[in-house]
Design a protein around this motif. Structure first.
Motif, PDB file in Angstrom:
ATOM      1  N   UNK A   1      74.939  98.558 -77.320  1.00 13.01           N
ATOM      2  CA  UNK A   1      74.494  98.203 -78.605  1.00 13.01           C
ATOM      3  C   UNK A   1      73.163  99.353 -78.600  1.00 13.01           C
ATOM      4  N   UNK A   2      72.942 100.143 -79.709  1.00 17.92           N
ATOM      5  CA  UNK A   2      72.030 101.047 -80.056  1.00 17.92           C
ATOM      6  C   UNK A   2      71.001 100.371 -80.733  1.00 17.92           C
ATOM      7  N   UNK A   3      69.734 100.794 -80.833  1.00 17.25           N
ATOM      8  CA  UNK A   3      68.687 100.529 -81.884  1.00 17.25           C
ATOM      9  C   UNK A   3      68.279  98.948 -81.811  1.00 17.25           C
ATOM     10  N   UNK A   4      68.785  98.321 -81.049  1.00 19.14           N
ATOM     11  CA  UNK A   4      68.348  96.981 -80.946  1.00 19.14           C
ATOM     12  C   UNK A   4      67.150  96.369 -79.823  1.00 19.14           C
ATOM     13  N   UNK A   5      66.869  97.430 -78.987  1.00 16.12           N
ATOM     14  CA  UNK A   5      65.926  97.291 -78.010  1.00 16.12           C
ATOM     15  C   UNK A   5      65.349  98.756 -77.412  1.00 16.12           C
ATOM     16  N   UNK A   6      64.610  98.813 -76.545  1.00 17.04           N
ATOM     17  CA  UNK A   6      63.957 100.068 -76.252  1.00 17.04           C
ATOM     18  C   UNK A   6      64.969 101.100 -75.495  1.00 17.04           C
ATOM     19  N   UNK A   7      66.138 100.484 -74.893  1.00 20.79           N
ATOM     20  CA  UNK A   7      66.948 101.390 -74.440  1.00 20.79           C
ATOM     21  C   UNK A   7      68.447 100.745 -74.889  1.00 20.79           C
ATOM     22  N   UNK A   8      69.534 101.451 -75.004  1.00 24.49           N
ATOM     23  CA  UNK A   8      70.900 100.838 -75.290  1.00 24.49           C
ATOM     24  C   UNK A   8      71.202  99.650 -74.285  1.00 24.49           C
ATOM     25  N   UNK A   9      71.755  98.511 -74.966  1.00 21.28           N
ATOM     26  CA  UNK A   9      71.997  97.400 -74.345  1.00 21.28           C
ATOM     27  C   UNK A   9      73.497  97.024 -73.836  1.00 21.28           C
ATOM     28  N   UNK A  10      73.668  96.820 -72.895  1.00 20.44           N
ATOM     29  CA  UNK A  10      74.907  96.520 -72.412  1.00 20.44           C
ATOM     30  C   UNK A  10      74.867  95.178 -71.549  1.00 20.44           C
ATOM     31  N   UNK A  11      76.090  94.452 -71.718  1.00 20.66           N
ATOM     32  CA  UNK A  11      76.116  93.201 -71.071  1.00 20.66           C
ATOM     33  C   UNK A  11      77.412  92.955 -70.148  1.00 20.66           C
TER      34      UNK A  11
END
Lengths: 295, 168
Positions: free
Chosen positions: A218-228
């Motif tokens: 996920x991009x643009x939702x946190x300081x860096x891209x988010x992967x879970x």
């Protein structure tokens, strides 16, 4: 305002030498879209600018020697990456992401190396490059080192590059056999805006139709891209469920808020766009399971 | 390297070899306006609105976020370079005939991206192709429909000519 000195090195080594001399007071300029904007709006006041425009060998796109990845020179523009036939077939989600940045004028100037080193949280390519496990080649006084995009991006406009290091190329692995991928951008204001939410997805299905692999970034939702990773692991071996994944990611993330959307709104958009991106990636799977016979 | 932040760059500007002198932190739009090329209009200074568009080696770029020194060695075209010998191009003439503007502030940018689109394609164009090509331009008067009509009319005319040639 005192004007920065501009250097036009012709080799990466020369560029590194100038950066080293200025110890953090110099900025590298590739396409110039980000640096020009920051200079114009007085967000930065570097003592020197190091333009890469005369450095040879940073504009090539091609398969790596081992044939397992695509190498993009740091000065390859977004437009060139988006329309490159090999990249489009080898890593469609990456071409997708470069194709939706800004507008055609920005894509004609902005570069592959520039967007990563600017490290703006609301950019499209970093999420796609993170999903496909791309790495950058960074050149410094001691030589070259490989930095995964995951390790490169540290925070808002912050990277793991030393002051005297330059990204010379980005190496994008080929998608696994049979995998499908997509990058979808959701803009909440206008078409040329930065994303409110960007979703990169890679999907691979097992012969029985279950999920062999899923990656979502996920991009643009946190300081860096988010992967879970836990959600990716939990999805393996079960029927691929785009809506269920959307719900799971919406619950798992902790989105920031800015002019493009509140935290609540972004969470709801994550729900919708994860499902759409996973569906789009599945549509692009090749050689996957055939639909069950009718009746 | 440069002295005191002043740089001289050489480029081919609207067909003529030109030396431009400017400051390092200056965008290309300012340098070009200083040459009297007022068709380069700076509005948002963010690379969003498209009014400062110029063609750099044939490709539309936003001059407001282009470093001035990036013009070095390139072929630069502004709206002033679209006409030849005092005659408007077919595209410019069609903008007038289709009334593809109201206040006209955005028109130079639209014309340049449309010229690049026509140069990089062949034959007739669909609405979608024109919309994609002109995506980076805002018109606050809302003349999008007539702009599209004008560009498609020029494309259709060349298509007709190509078809005519093919038939002969």
């Amino acid at each position: 305002m005192s004007q920065p000195l501009v250097f036009f090195p012709t080799t990466v080594a020369e560029a590194v030498e100038v950066l080293d001399r200025y110890g953090g007071e110099a900025k590298v300029v590739a396409g110039g879209t980000a640096v020009s904007l920051m200079l114009q709006h007085r967000l930065i006041q570097p003592a020197a600018l190091v333009s890469l425009q005369r450095v040879d060998g940073l504009r090539e796109v091609g398969r790596t020697e081992e044939g397992t990845a695509v190498r993009l020179g740091a000065l390859v523009t977004h437009a060139e990456a988006a329309r490159h036939p090999f990249l489009r077939s080898a890593a469609p989600l990456v071409a997708d992401a470069f194709a939706v940045v800004g507008n055609p004028q920005v894509r004609a100037a902005a570069t592959v190396g520039g967007v990563l080193t600017e490290a703006d949280y609301a950019s499209d390519p970093p999420a796609a490059l993170r999903a496909i496990d791309a790495v950058v080649i960074a050149q410094g006084p001691a030589g070259a080192r490989i930095i995964p995009v995951y390790d490169l991006l540290l925070g808002f406009y912050e990277t793991a590059l030393a002051d005297n290091e330059i990204v010379s190329s980005v190496v994008v692995p080929l998608l696994p056999e049979g995998a499908g991928s997509a990058y979808l951008k959701y803009s909440s204001r206008s078409s040329e805006d930065r994303p409110c939410v960007g979703v990169a997805a890679v999907v691979r299905q097992a012969p029985d139709g279950s999920c062999a692999e899923v990656r979502v970034v996920l991009g643009a939702i946190a300081a860096v891209p988010v992967r879970v990773p836990e959600l990716e692991a939990a999805a393996v071996g079960r029927p691929l469920d785009p809506a269920g994944l959307g719900d799971a990611y919406a619950e798992a993330v902790d989105p920031l808020e800015d002019v493009r959307g509140s935290a609540w709104y972004r969470r709801e958009m994550v729900r919708v766009w994860v499902a759409r991106a996973v569906t789009a990636a599945r549509h692009r799977c090749t050689g996957g399971p055939q639909p069950p016979p009718a009746g | 390297m440069t002295e005191g932040g002043k740089i001289t760059v050489s480029c081919v500007l609207n067909g003529a070899k030109t030396d431009l002198c400017g400051e390092a932190a200056q965008p290309a739009s300012e340098a070009l306006r200083r040459e009297g090329l007022f068709g380069v209009r700076e509005t948002c200074s963010l690379g969003v609105c498209g009014t400062c568009t110029v063609l750099l080696d044939g490709e539309p770029v936003s001059a407001c976020i282009l470093p001035f020194y990036a013009l070095e060695g390139s072929e630069v075209r502004t709206v002033e370079g679209l006409e030849s010998g005092g005659r408007l191009s077919a595209l410019q003439q069609q903008f007038i005939e289709s009334q593809a503007f109201q206040c006209s502030f955005c028109t130079p940018g639209f014309l340049l991206s449309a010229a690049a689109l026509l140069d990089s394609t062949e034959g007739a164009l669909t609405d979608e192709q024109v919309e994609e090509g002109l995506q980076g331009h805002l018109c606050r008067c809302g003349c999008y429909e007539t702009v599209k009509e004008a560009v498609r009319a020029v494309a259709a005319r060349r298509h007709g000519q190509d078809a005519g040639r093919g038939a002969r």
